[in-house]
Design an enzyme around this catalytic site. Structure first.
Site, PDB file in Angstrom:
ATOM      1  N   CYS A 157      27.802 -46.493  22.643  1.00 35.74           N
ATOM      2  CA  CYS A 157      28.734 -46.815  21.524  1.00 35.74           C
ATOM      3  C   CYS A 157      29.736 -48.250  21.412  1.00 35.74           C
ATOM      4  O   CYS A 157      30.382 -49.280  21.037  1.00 35.74           O
ATOM      5  CB  CYS A 157      29.474 -46.156  20.471  1.00 35.74           C
TER       6      CYS A 157
HETATM    7  C1  LIG Z   1      31.003 -34.691  13.791  1.00 31.41           C
HETATM    8  C2  LIG Z   1      31.993 -34.565  13.359  1.00 31.41           C
HETATM    9  C3  LIG Z   1      31.561 -35.432  12.003  1.00 31.41           C
HETATM   10  C4  LIG Z   1      32.068 -32.722  12.780  1.00 31.41           C
HETATM   11  O1  LIG Z   1      32.838 -32.388  11.705  1.00 31.41           O
HETATM   12  P1  LIG Z   1      33.971 -31.616  12.239  1.00 31.41           P
HETATM   13  O2  LIG Z   1      34.790 -31.382  11.113  1.00 31.41           O
HETATM   14  O3  LIG Z   1      34.534 -31.513  13.617  1.00 31.41           O
HETATM   15  O4  LIG Z   1      33.266 -29.964  12.070  1.00 31.41           O
HETATM   16  P2  LIG Z   1      32.905 -29.364  12.706  1.00 31.41           P
HETATM   17  O5  LIG Z   1      32.484 -29.275  13.723  1.00 31.41           O
HETATM   18  O6  LIG Z   1      33.895 -28.839  13.565  1.00 31.41           O
HETATM   19  O7  LIG Z   1      31.906 -28.231  11.792  1.00 31.41           O
HETATM   20  C5  LIG Z   1      32.932 -27.443  10.599  1.00 31.41           C
HETATM   21  C6  LIG Z   1      32.740 -26.481   9.408  1.00 31.41           C
HETATM   22  O8  LIG Z   1      31.396 -26.750   9.698  1.00 31.41           O
HETATM   23  C7  LIG Z   1      29.869 -26.468   9.537  1.00 31.41           C
HETATM   24  N1  LIG Z   1      28.794 -27.546   9.106  1.00 31.41           N
HETATM   25  C8  LIG Z   1      28.809 -28.882  10.824  1.00 31.41           C
HETATM   26  N2  LIG Z   1      27.827 -29.133   9.966  1.00 31.41           N
HETATM   27  C9  LIG Z   1      27.624 -29.318   8.816  1.00 31.41           C
HETATM   28  C10 LIG Z   1      26.568 -30.023   7.855  1.00 31.41           C
HETATM   29  N3  LIG Z   1      26.012 -30.997   8.805  1.00 31.41           N
HETATM   30  N4  LIG Z   1      26.487 -29.179   6.846  1.00 31.41           N
HETATM   31  C11 LIG Z   1      27.367 -27.979   5.746  1.00 31.41           C
HETATM   32  N5  LIG Z   1      29.011 -27.804   7.387  1.00 31.41           N
HETATM   33  C12 LIG Z   1      28.161 -27.875   8.501  1.00 31.41           C
HETATM   34  C13 LIG Z   1      30.289 -26.010  10.413  1.00 31.41           C
HETATM   35  O9  LIG Z   1      29.157 -25.426  10.349  1.00 31.41           O
HETATM   36  C14 LIG Z   1      31.609 -25.437  10.894  1.00 31.41           C
HETATM   37  O10 LIG Z   1      31.965 -24.408  10.071  1.00 31.41           O
HETATM   38  P3  LIG Z   1      33.241 -23.211   9.993  1.00 31.41           P
HETATM   39  O11 LIG Z   1      34.062 -23.570  10.527  1.00 31.41           O
HETATM   40  O12 LIG Z   1      32.210 -21.997   8.677  1.00 31.41           O
HETATM   41  O13 LIG Z   1      32.665 -22.877  11.940  1.00 31.41           O
HETATM   42  C15 LIG Z   1      32.827 -34.965  13.796  1.00 31.41           C
HETATM   43  O14 LIG Z   1      33.865 -32.974  14.883  1.00 31.41           O
HETATM   44  C16 LIG Z   1      32.801 -36.398  14.089  1.00 31.41           C
HETATM   45  O15 LIG Z   1      33.541 -37.043  13.615  1.00 31.41           O
HETATM   46  N6  LIG Z   1      33.550 -35.960  15.639  1.00 31.41           N
HETATM   47  C17 LIG Z   1      33.840 -37.119  16.533  1.00 31.41           C
HETATM   48  C18 LIG Z   1      32.517 -37.394  17.016  1.00 31.41           C
HETATM   49  C19 LIG Z   1      31.600 -38.924  16.749  1.00 31.41           C
HETATM   50  O16 LIG Z   1      31.828 -38.984  15.689  1.00 31.41           O
HETATM   51  N7  LIG Z   1      30.877 -39.476  17.930  1.00 31.41           N
HETATM   52  C20 LIG Z   1      29.892 -40.119  17.698  1.00 31.41           C
HETATM   53  C21 LIG Z   1      29.947 -41.093  18.440  1.00 31.41           C
HETATM   54  S1  LIG Z   1      31.100 -42.199  19.079  1.00 31.41           S
END
Ligand SMILES: CC(C)(COP(=O)(O)OP(=O)(O)OC[C@H]1O[C@@H](n2cnc3c(N)ncnc32)[C@H](O)[C@@H]1OP(=O)(O)O)[C@@H](O)C(=O)NCCC(=O)NCCS
Length: 382
Positions: A157
């Site tokens: 990226c």
């Molecule tokens: C990927 C990202 C958006 C996920 O968001 P998050 O808030 O960390 O979400 P999590 O993976 O911790 O999941 C939170 C909850 O949502 C749920 N969940 C995950 N994906 C889901 C989906 N597609 N739909 C509904 N619920 C979902 C999980 O099961 C979890 O549930 P729980 O709290 O009951 O265990 C976030 O971590 C992020 O942006 N990270 C940065 C990394 C990035 O973007 N990298 C790209 C390359 S640079």
């Protein structure tokens, strides 16, 4: 000698997928899977898959839609991958080169340049559809650039800012006066559309940036570049040329039954939470120290064109660099419409959000991503 970004260009594929469309397809796949494996799930041999939701996607990432090169295959719950025919090398332009040529032609038109006025093309991205001949050399040939050089480079990226830094270095060394950076991202083919944690993140696009050494500066003067990397396995995409040998080494079973699964395991994978936690503070530190090294107080920065990975990351970085009450318009957002377009994404923000930037204003183009890799480019509007 002044080195400037004189123009940019963008090529956006025609197919758009909204969160709602994506979730309908994903949930149909989940329902099929859970029905097909009902017995194994009941016996505790397999885990039931969970639905995705459009509300979650928008809240967790900011993304509302993304553009892709083939919507039909991605939204077919039986397939969930883009489908496009193979093209015969040398007879037809490869998909990556075609997208790159379109973005580059627009950037050249915006710069008032002809292709053969370029001395170099760097195709900088997170993945390449083949190892060689370089996509950049195919673009060089297709666009009609005679002489000079072209090469590919992969910094995931962060490839746009690392590409800009290479262009500046090449110009300072006297290798070239005009270089185009082309960021072509076909993320839809690297993404596991069956993975609930990440199926919504990426979109396809191509961006192009023209860098020129000029006596009379125009566009944005490149003030300074800073690059940083640190090894992490929290974002990986490991599909590659060793796969055949690894599958053979793993034996019959993998060859006959497992070809698909190892491939899926090797597509984009991340530990999203860890990435969020580890990358945001480092990005803020890099931008802050880079500005300090150039004696630029943060309140003099009018725009932060950040990598569009996640709306909450952008918010956090903006607040830690510029202060908790920072005006949100300083860090423009393009993720709503395009999703994360990997290396192209800070250039998409830069291309689309220059309104209100006045002569003399300072800005930072900043990328971050797998590696980890972080690049910061300070620019000054001419
Ligand atoms: C990927 C990202 C958006 C996920 O968001 P998050 O808030 O960390 O979400 P999590 O993976 O911790 O999941 C939170 C909850 O949502 C749920 N969940 C995950 N994906 C889901 C989906 N597609 N739909 C509904 N619920 C979902 C999980 O099961 C979890 O549930 P729980 O709290 O009951 O265990 C976030 O971590 C992020 O942006 N990270 C940065 C990394 C990035 O973007 N990298 C790209 C390359 S640079």
């Amino acid at each position: 000698m002044t080195i400037c970004i004189t123009a940019t260009g963008l090529h956006v594929p025609k197919d758009k997928i909204t969160n709602e469309e994506l979730v309908v397809a994903f949930n149909a796949y989940v329902d099929n899977y859970n029905t097909t494996h009902a017995q194994a799930i009941q016996a505790g041999e397999k885990v039931a898959l969970q639905h995705s939701s459009a509300e979650f996607i928008q809240k967790a990432s900011g993304i509302k839609s993304r553009y892709v090169i083939d919507k039909k295959g991605i939204l077919d719950p039986e397939i969930m991958a883009p489908i496009f025919p193979a093209r015969k090398i040398g007879e037809e332009l490869s998909v990556m080169a075609q997208m790159g040529v379109q973005a580059l032609q627009q950037a050249l038109d915006n710069a008032g340049l002809k292709a053969d006025e370029l001395d170099g093309i760097i195709c900088a991205g997170s993945n390449f559809q083949r190892a060689y001949p370089a996509i950049a050399i195919e673009i060089q040939h297709a666009i009609g650039m005679v002489g000079g050089f072209a090469f590919d480079m992969n910094v995931a990226c962060s490839a746009a800012t690392f590409g800009i830094a290479q262009a500046v270095g090449n110009i300072k060394m006297g290798l070239a006066k005009k270089i185009a950076i082309v960021n072509v991202e076909i993320m839809s083919a690297q993404l596991n559309w069956r993975n609930r944690d990440s199926h919504f993140i990426f979109g396809d696009i191509a961006a192009a940036t023209i860098i020129e050494e000029l006596d009379t500066p125009k566009g944005y003067e490149i003030v300074d570049c800073q690059l940083f990397t640190q090894f992490s396995t929290n974002i990986t995409q490991q599909y590659g040329f060793m796969d055949r040998s690894e599958s053979l080494s793993a034996g019959e079973q993998v060859m006959h039954e497992g070809m698909v699964e190892p491939v899926y395991d090797k597509l984009f994978l991340q530990e999203g939470r860890k990435v969020f936690r580890e990358v945001c503070p480092k990005v803020s530190e890099i931008i802050t120290t880079h500005l300090a090294k150039n004696h630029i107080p943060t309140d003099k920065v009018k725009r932060l064109w950040l990598h569009q990975a996640n709306i909450n990351m952008i918010d956090l970085i903006l607040r830690t660099v510029m202060g908790k009450d920072a005006d949100k318009s300083i860090a423009p957002i393009s993720i709503y419409e395009y999703g994360n377009t990997s290396s192209a994404s800070p250039m998409v923000a830069f291309h689309e959000h220059q309104d209100g930037v006045q002569s003399g204003d300072l800005g930072v183009i900043c990328s971050f991503g797998a590696g980890y890799s972080i690049g910061s480019v300070i620019v000054k509007k001419v």
